[in-house]
Design an enzyme around this catalytic site. Structure first.
Site, mmCIF file in Angstrom:
data_model
loop_
_atom_site.group_PDB
_atom_site.id
_atom_site.type_symbol
_atom_site.label_atom_id
_atom_site.label_comp_id
_atom_site.label_asym_id
_atom_site.label_seq_id
_atom_site.Cartn_x
_atom_site.Cartn_y
_atom_site.Cartn_z
ATOM 1 N N HIS A 227 11.270 27.872 -9.469
ATOM 2 C CA HIS A 227 11.132 26.623 -10.241
ATOM 3 C C HIS A 227 11.865 25.527 -9.463
ATOM 4 O O HIS A 227 11.524 25.253 -8.320
ATOM 5 C CB HIS A 227 11.668 26.880 -11.653
ATOM 6 C CG HIS A 227 11.407 25.802 -12.665
ATOM 7 N ND1 HIS A 227 10.480 24.806 -12.493
ATOM 8 C CD2 HIS A 227 11.982 25.553 -13.893
ATOM 9 C CE1 HIS A 227 10.478 24.003 -13.553
ATOM 10 N NE2 HIS A 227 11.394 24.433 -14.414
ATOM 11 N N HIS A 268 1.177 26.534 -7.751
ATOM 12 C CA HIS A 268 1.560 26.013 -9.069
ATOM 13 C C HIS A 268 0.868 26.796 -10.164
ATOM 14 O O HIS A 268 -0.258 27.274 -9.978
ATOM 15 C CB HIS A 268 1.209 24.528 -9.211
ATOM 16 C CG HIS A 268 2.012 23.850 -10.253
ATOM 17 N ND1 HIS A 268 1.657 23.844 -11.579
ATOM 18 C CD2 HIS A 268 3.191 23.185 -10.174
ATOM 19 C CE1 HIS A 268 2.572 23.196 -12.276
ATOM 20 N NE2 HIS A 268 3.516 22.784 -11.451
ATOM 21 N N ARG A 277 2.684 14.180 -7.224
ATOM 22 C CA ARG A 277 4.092 13.839 -6.949
ATOM 23 C C ARG A 277 4.405 14.101 -5.474
ATOM 24 O O ARG A 277 5.253 13.450 -4.880
ATOM 25 C CB ARG A 277 5.018 14.658 -7.862
ATOM 26 C CG ARG A 277 4.796 14.396 -9.351
ATOM 27 C CD ARG A 277 5.574 15.366 -10.225
ATOM 28 N NE ARG A 277 5.163 16.751 -10.030
ATOM 29 C CZ ARG A 277 5.757 17.798 -10.586
ATOM 30 N NH1 ARG A 277 6.790 17.618 -11.390
ATOM 31 N NH2 ARG A 277 5.327 19.027 -10.355
ATOM 32 N N ASP A 323 7.804 20.030 -4.541
ATOM 33 C CA ASP A 323 9.007 20.372 -3.770
ATOM 34 C C ASP A 323 8.821 20.321 -2.263
ATOM 35 O O ASP A 323 9.789 20.511 -1.525
ATOM 36 C CB ASP A 323 9.499 21.761 -4.188
ATOM 37 C CG ASP A 323 9.877 21.779 -5.649
ATOM 38 O OD1 ASP A 323 10.650 20.899 -6.054
ATOM 39 O OD2 ASP A 323 9.384 22.636 -6.397
ATOM 40 N N ARG A 349 15.177 15.557 -14.914
ATOM 41 C CA ARG A 349 14.524 16.302 -15.995
ATOM 42 C C ARG A 349 15.260 16.183 -17.323
ATOM 43 O O ARG A 349 14.669 16.388 -18.401
ATOM 44 C CB ARG A 349 14.351 17.754 -15.541
ATOM 45 C CG ARG A 349 13.336 18.616 -16.269
ATOM 46 C CD ARG A 349 11.985 17.992 -16.481
ATOM 47 N NE ARG A 349 11.111 17.774 -15.351
ATOM 48 C CZ ARG A 349 10.238 18.631 -14.848
ATOM 49 N NH1 ARG A 349 10.107 19.819 -15.368
ATOM 50 N NH2 ARG A 349 9.455 18.289 -13.833
HETATM 51 N N1 NMX Z 1 3.726 31.740 -1.628
HETATM 52 C C1 NMX Z 1 3.516 33.081 -1.685
HETATM 53 N N2 NMX Z 1 2.862 33.690 -2.704
HETATM 54 C C2 NMX Z 1 2.381 32.903 -3.675
HETATM 55 C C3 NMX Z 1 2.518 31.513 -3.657
HETATM 56 C C4 NMX Z 1 3.235 30.926 -2.584
HETATM 57 N N3 NMX Z 1 3.458 29.619 -2.502
HETATM 58 N N4 NMX Z 1 1.938 31.006 -4.759
HETATM 59 C C5 NMX Z 1 1.442 32.049 -5.447
HETATM 60 N N5 NMX Z 1 1.716 33.198 -4.807
HETATM 61 C C6 NMX Z 1 1.405 34.563 -5.236
HETATM 62 C C7 NMX Z 1 2.185 34.898 -6.492
HETATM 63 O O1 NMX Z 1 3.512 35.326 -6.207
HETATM 64 C C8 NMX Z 1 1.328 35.952 -7.129
HETATM 65 O O2 NMX Z 1 1.556 37.172 -6.442
HETATM 66 P P1 NMX Z 1 1.460 38.588 -7.233
HETATM 67 O O3 NMX Z 1 0.073 38.646 -7.802
HETATM 68 O O4 NMX Z 1 1.726 39.588 -6.155
HETATM 69 O O5 NMX Z 1 2.493 38.549 -8.309
HETATM 70 C C9 NMX Z 1 -0.094 35.491 -6.790
HETATM 71 O O6 NMX Z 1 0.038 34.640 -5.641
HETATM 72 C C10 NMX Z 1 -0.772 34.723 -7.903
HETATM 73 O O7 NMX Z 1 0.091 33.677 -8.299
HETATM 74 P P2 NMX Z 1 -0.487 32.336 -8.968
HETATM 75 O O8 NMX Z 1 -1.205 32.719 -10.211
HETATM 76 O O9 NMX Z 1 -1.225 31.553 -7.950
HETATM 77 O O10 NMX Z 1 0.850 31.521 -9.248
HETATM 78 P P3 NMX Z 1 1.899 31.665 -10.457
HETATM 79 O O11 NMX Z 1 1.457 30.791 -11.557
HETATM 80 O O12 NMX Z 1 2.167 33.086 -10.788
HETATM 81 O O13 NMX Z 1 3.221 31.088 -9.765
HETATM 82 C C11 NMX Z 1 4.557 29.584 -8.533
HETATM 83 C C12 NMX Z 1 3.408 29.722 -9.542
HETATM 84 C C13 NMX Z 1 4.905 28.108 -8.436
HETATM 85 C C14 NMX Z 1 5.784 30.332 -9.066
HETATM 86 C C15 NMX Z 1 4.087 30.153 -7.160
HETATM 87 O O14 NMX Z 1 3.011 29.395 -6.679
HETATM 88 C C16 NMX Z 1 5.207 30.167 -6.121
HETATM 89 O O15 NMX Z 1 6.004 31.113 -6.097
HETATM 90 N N6 NMX Z 1 5.308 29.096 -5.262
HETATM 91 C C17 NMX Z 1 6.389 29.009 -4.285
HETATM 92 C C18 NMX Z 1 7.665 28.556 -4.968
HETATM 93 C C19 NMX Z 1 7.590 27.098 -5.347
HETATM 94 O O16 NMX Z 1 7.277 26.231 -4.544
HETATM 95 N N7 NMX Z 1 7.934 26.821 -6.620
HETATM 96 C C20 NMX Z 1 8.000 25.441 -7.135
HETATM 97 C C21 NMX Z 1 6.974 25.166 -8.224
HETATM 98 C C22 NMX Z 1 7.132 23.773 -8.746
HETATM 99 N N8 NMX Z 1 8.415 23.577 -9.397
HETATM 100 O O17 NMX Z 1 9.170 22.734 -8.958
HETATM 101 O O18 NMX Z 1 8.755 24.232 -10.404
HETATM 102 C C1 MLT Z 2 7.732 21.176 -12.933
HETATM 103 O O1 MLT Z 2 7.778 20.007 -12.551
HETATM 104 O O2 MLT Z 2 8.357 21.557 -13.943
HETATM 105 C C2 MLT Z 2 6.991 22.162 -12.108
HETATM 106 O O3 MLT Z 2 5.941 21.582 -11.416
HETATM 107 C C3 MLT Z 2 6.665 23.459 -12.772
HETATM 108 C C4 MLT Z 2 5.677 23.463 -13.891
HETATM 109 O O4 MLT Z 2 5.134 22.461 -14.310
HETATM 110 O O5 MLT Z 2 5.401 24.594 -14.352
#
Ligand code: NMX
Ligand code: MLT
Length: 388
Positions: A227, A268, A277, A323, A349
């Site tokens: 996150h 995401h 953003r 990010d 936030r």
């Molecule tokens: N890098 C590697 N693997 C990824 C990524 C990524 N950027 N995005 C998704 N996946 C994987 C995820 O871990 C999951 O694997 P598994 O089935 O083995 O559990 C699979 O792809 C399907 O995930 P999604 O449905 O596409 O994404 P989900 O909604 O579960 O997760 C995040 C969303 C944001 C947690 C994920 O995209 C991620 O880990 N991104 C990298 C971390 C990041 O940049 N987070 C910031 C988000 C924004 N914020 O500020 O909160």
């Molecule tokens: C946020 O700004 O909180 C992130 O993009 C994560 C989200 O919306 O789930």
């Protein structure tokens, strides 16, 4: 929406998915669409990005942008709330210097609550927003051991100016730093009702914990690398890449995936296109630091990572999220320790979570408020049994 209207078909496939996509309530401050991203009270974020944080806080609380008179009255209102209760610095002085700044922030918010909470949702939310710049500035100063000659809090300054005045670092262009921080704050203030930190904060508040306890809980949720802390991890990773050569960047991204590490700054839960953003921050970077070595890296990363990530059909959104660029911009303006980056996300936030808590506690259900959060979990591997 009628009372009995069916809006979602729930199947067992939805269980244990982190409630992905399951509607649980309504939100009055913002909504997120998969392709256009976040809108604050109906306005696309790109149209608000260059406005002042104070005006956007006003929008989130009042659901309308302020007129000039309202804006100036609101700034005075925040000013009148800005003074920290005495005793905060004594608490910060006791915290471990190697503790993560997000833990300091959570404790700092709790401390503000213990010393200055008044027990009114709206008052506490606005007081906290007004006190955040000084609190965050002091967190930097105490954690870095720079406790001598801290400038007094100049309440006549805008929120961002109060932080940079407290921080008081030399050899930086304060005007550019203030500009980047103002944009950063506006972009990060709110993101719908269901992002993890907002949801966590509202859940804590639903048990009638204080605004401060709820917000500290929200900050703890924000501190995870999937996150809010993705901004720290993303910049650390940009530094490790160390080159804007496309072949090297591609090798790096593939290496992270092979090592089963997330590619920070991409993906995401809701968005299915580049996060607006991120787009705004790239445009700002092109204006203020197009030749910065780290900016060159993220410019290439923005092209390469989606290409590589989209080879895996499981990844729902291979595009850049909020990010990807924030660390690079913060570093450029002189905020060079990535461990602090998520505290800026937290600072921003607090406005959106504060406004949503006030809405859920005092406006929704005709002012009665949302009841205590209590979703249902289905028993797994638990047959009824008895002690012999
Ligand atoms: N890098 C590697 N693997 C990824 C990524 C990524 N950027 N995005 C998704 N996946 C994987 C995820 O871990 C999951 O694997 P598994 O089935 O083995 O559990 C699979 O792809 C399907 O995930 P999604 O449905 O596409 O994404 P989900 O909604 O579960 O997760 C995040 C969303 C944001 C947690 C994920 O995209 C991620 O880990 N991104 C990298 C971390 C990041 O940049 N987070 C910031 C988000 C924004 N914020 O500020 O909160
Ligand atoms: C946020 O700004 O909180 C992130 O993009 C994560 C989200 O919306 O789930």
């Amino acid at each position: 929406m009628g009372d009995e209207e069916s809006i979602f078909d729930l199947t067992t496939a939805h269980l244990n998915t982190g409630m992905r996509g399951i509607p649980v309530g309504t939100c009055r401050t913002s909504f997120v669409t998969p392709t256009e991203g976040v809108h604050y009270c109906g306005y696309p974020i790109s149209e608000l990005a260059m406005m002042s944080p104070e005006d956007i806080v006003y929008l989130l609380f009042h659901k309308e942008l302020p007129t000039l008179e309202q804006s100036s009255a609101f700034r005075k209102n925040l000013q009148s709330r800005g003074t920290l209760p005495s005793g905060v610095e004594e608490v910060l002085a006791t915290l471990p210097k190697d503790g993560h700044p997000m833990d300091w922030l959570s404790i700092g918010i709790h401390t503000l609550g213990m010393l200055g909470g008044v027990g009114d949702w709206n008052e506490d939310a606005l007081n906290l927003i007004a006190r955040m710049p000084r609190l965050l500035g002091l967190i930097f100063r105490y954690r870095e051991g720079r406790t001598e000659d801290i400038p007094s809090d100049d309440l006549s300054l805008p929120l961002v100016g109060r932080f940079t005045n407290t921080l008081d670092i030399e050899n930086v262009d304060k005007a550019v730093m203030n500009r980047v921080l103002s944009t950063y704050l506006v972009l990060h203030m709110d993101h719908g009702g269901g992002n993890l930190s907002t949801f966590a904060g509202k859940a804590v508040a639903s048990g009638h914990a204080t605004v401060y306890s709820s917000m500290a809980g929200a900050m703890n949720a924000l501190s995870g690398p999937l996150h809010g802390r993705a901004n720290q991890s993303c910049f650390e990773f940009v530094k490790r890449i160390g080159t804007s050569d496309p072949a090297d960047v591609e090798r790096f991204v593939r290496g992270e995936l092979e090592a089963k590490r997330p590619v920070f700054g991409f993906g995401h839960a809701v968005l299915r296109a580049e996060d607006p953003r991120a787009t705004v921050q790239f445009a700002l970077g092109e204006e203020i630091c197009p030749d910065d070595e780290y900016f060159r890296i993220i410019r290439i990363l923005r092209e390469i990572a989606p290409m590589v990530l989209s080879e895996n059909p499981k990844i729902s959104n291979p595009n850049a999220n909020v990010d990807i660029a924030s660390g690079t911009l913060l570093n450029f303006v002189g905020l060079q320790d990535p461990e602090y980056y998520t505290t800026f996300f937290g600072w921003a936030r607090v406005a959106g979570i504060g406004a949503q808590i006030v809405d859920e506690r005092t406006v929704m259900r005709d002012g009665k408020g949302i009841p205590i959060y209590r979703p249902k979990y289905i028993a797994e591997k638990q047959n009824l049994r008895h002690i012999d």
